[in-house]
Scaffold this motif. Structure first.
Motif, short mmCIF file in Angstrom:
data_model
loop_
_atom_site.label_atom_id
_atom_site.label_comp_id
_atom_site.label_asym_id
_atom_site.label_seq_id
_atom_site.Cartn_x
_atom_site.Cartn_y
_atom_site.Cartn_z
N THR A 2 0.83 -1.20 0.00
CA THR A 2 0.00 0.00 0.00
C THR A 2 0.87 1.24 0.00
O THR A 2 1.94 1.27 0.59
CB THR A 2 -0.92 0.04 1.24
OG1 THR A 2 -0.11 0.04 2.40
CG2 THR A 2 -1.86 -1.15 1.26
N ALA A 3 0.37 2.26 -0.69
CA ALA A 3 1.10 3.53 -0.72
C ALA A 3 0.91 4.25 0.60
O ALA A 3 -0.16 4.21 1.19
CB ALA A 3 0.56 4.39 -1.87
N LYS A 4 1.98 4.90 1.03
CA LYS A 4 1.89 5.67 2.27
C LYS A 4 1.25 7.01 1.97
O LYS A 4 1.53 7.61 0.93
CB LYS A 4 3.27 5.88 2.87
CG LYS A 4 3.89 4.60 3.37
CD LYS A 4 5.15 4.88 4.15
CE LYS A 4 5.68 3.57 4.69
NZ LYS A 4 6.58 3.74 5.76
N SER A 5 0.39 7.48 2.87
CA SER A 5 -0.24 8.78 2.65
C SER A 5 0.78 9.88 2.88
O SER A 5 1.67 9.77 3.73
CB SER A 5 -1.44 8.97 3.57
OG SER A 5 -1.05 9.05 4.91
N THR A 6 0.68 10.91 2.05
CA THR A 6 1.61 12.02 2.15
C THR A 6 0.87 13.28 2.55
O THR A 6 -0.34 13.37 2.44
CB THR A 6 2.35 12.25 0.82
OG1 THR A 6 1.39 12.52 -0.20
CG2 THR A 6 3.20 11.05 0.44
N MET A 8 -0.47 16.41 5.08
CA MET A 8 -1.31 16.36 6.27
C MET A 8 -2.52 17.24 6.05
O MET A 8 -2.39 18.40 5.68
CB MET A 8 -0.53 16.82 7.51
CG MET A 8 -1.31 16.61 8.80
SD MET A 8 -0.35 16.88 10.31
CE MET A 8 0.77 15.50 10.27
N THR A 9 -3.69 16.66 6.27
CA THR A 9 -4.94 17.41 6.10
C THR A 9 -5.27 18.15 7.39
O THR A 9 -4.70 17.88 8.46
CB THR A 9 -6.10 16.46 5.77
OG1 THR A 9 -6.33 15.61 6.91
CG2 THR A 9 -5.82 15.63 4.53
N GLN A 12 -6.42 15.60 9.90
CA GLN A 12 -5.32 14.84 10.50
C GLN A 12 -4.56 15.67 11.51
O GLN A 12 -4.19 15.18 12.58
CB GLN A 12 -4.36 14.35 9.40
CG GLN A 12 -4.94 13.26 8.53
CD GLN A 12 -4.07 12.97 7.34
OE1 GLN A 12 -3.47 13.87 6.75
NE2 GLN A 12 -3.98 11.70 6.96
N GLU A 91 3.84 16.42 -0.85
CA GLU A 91 3.87 15.06 -1.39
C GLU A 91 5.20 14.35 -1.14
O GLU A 91 5.29 13.13 -1.27
CB GLU A 91 3.56 15.09 -2.90
CG GLU A 91 4.59 15.79 -3.75
CD GLU A 91 4.49 17.32 -3.81
OE1 GLU A 91 5.34 17.92 -4.48
OE2 GLU A 91 3.61 17.92 -3.16
N THR A 94 5.77 11.69 4.23
CA THR A 94 4.65 10.87 4.69
C THR A 94 3.96 11.57 5.85
O THR A 94 4.54 12.43 6.52
CB THR A 94 5.12 9.48 5.17
OG1 THR A 94 5.92 9.64 6.35
CG2 THR A 94 5.88 8.73 4.08
N HIS A 95 2.74 11.16 6.07
CA HIS A 95 1.99 11.69 7.21
C HIS A 95 2.76 11.44 8.51
O HIS A 95 2.84 12.31 9.37
CB HIS A 95 0.60 11.04 7.28
CG HIS A 95 -0.16 11.37 8.51
ND1 HIS A 95 -0.73 12.61 8.72
CD2 HIS A 95 -0.40 10.66 9.63
CE1 HIS A 95 -1.30 12.62 9.90
NE2 HIS A 95 -1.12 11.45 10.48
N GLU A 96 3.37 10.28 8.63
CA GLU A 96 4.12 9.94 9.84
C GLU A 96 5.33 10.84 10.04
O GLU A 96 5.62 11.25 11.17
CB GLU A 96 4.55 8.47 9.81
CG GLU A 96 3.40 7.48 9.92
CD GLU A 96 2.58 7.32 8.64
OE1 GLU A 96 3.08 7.64 7.53
OE2 GLU A 96 1.41 6.91 8.75
#
Length: 123
Positions: A2-6, A8-9, A12, A91, A94-96
């Protein structure tokens, strides 16, 4: 795989910061979502316009040059003198990774508060 989310919304960022003691959310300058502790900003997320999605945060003094020269990051406008970085290409991160930067910014700002204020936040 799975692709990691990039990036931050807003959602989030709100969910992340809401867990930490003393955090207050506000909108400043009509377009920026600001998370603060004891009236001290620790992260800013632009919500409208050309800069939409840009996240800015405080970093350790000794990491400022390293991070400001990293692709996708740069000194934060108006706040670089206070060792703030702005990610210019959400982009790329990552969110992390971004959550780690935001958490560290919170720790830095909270750590500079008066001891009495820090103690009150711990309760």
């Amino acid at each position: 795989m799975t692709a990691k989310s990039t990036g931050m919304t807003v959602e989030q960022l709100d969910a992340l910061c809401a867990r930490w003691p003393g955090v207050v959310r506000s909108i400043k300058w009509e377009v920026d979502l600001v998370q603060s502790v004891a009236n001290k900003m620790f992260v800013v997320l632009c919500t409208l316009g050309a800069e939409r999605g840009r996240l800015s945060f405080r970093v350790d003094t000794e990491r400022f040059l390293e991070l400001s020269e990293q692709p996708g990051m740069g000194p934060a406008p108006y706040m670089a003198r206070a060792f703030w970085i702005s990610e210019t290409e959400p982009e790329r991160f990552t969110h992390e990774e971004l959550a780690g930067f935001v958490r560290r910014s919170y720790e830095l700002v909270r750590g500079n508060l008066p001891k009495k204020t820090q103690a009150a936040l711990a309760q």
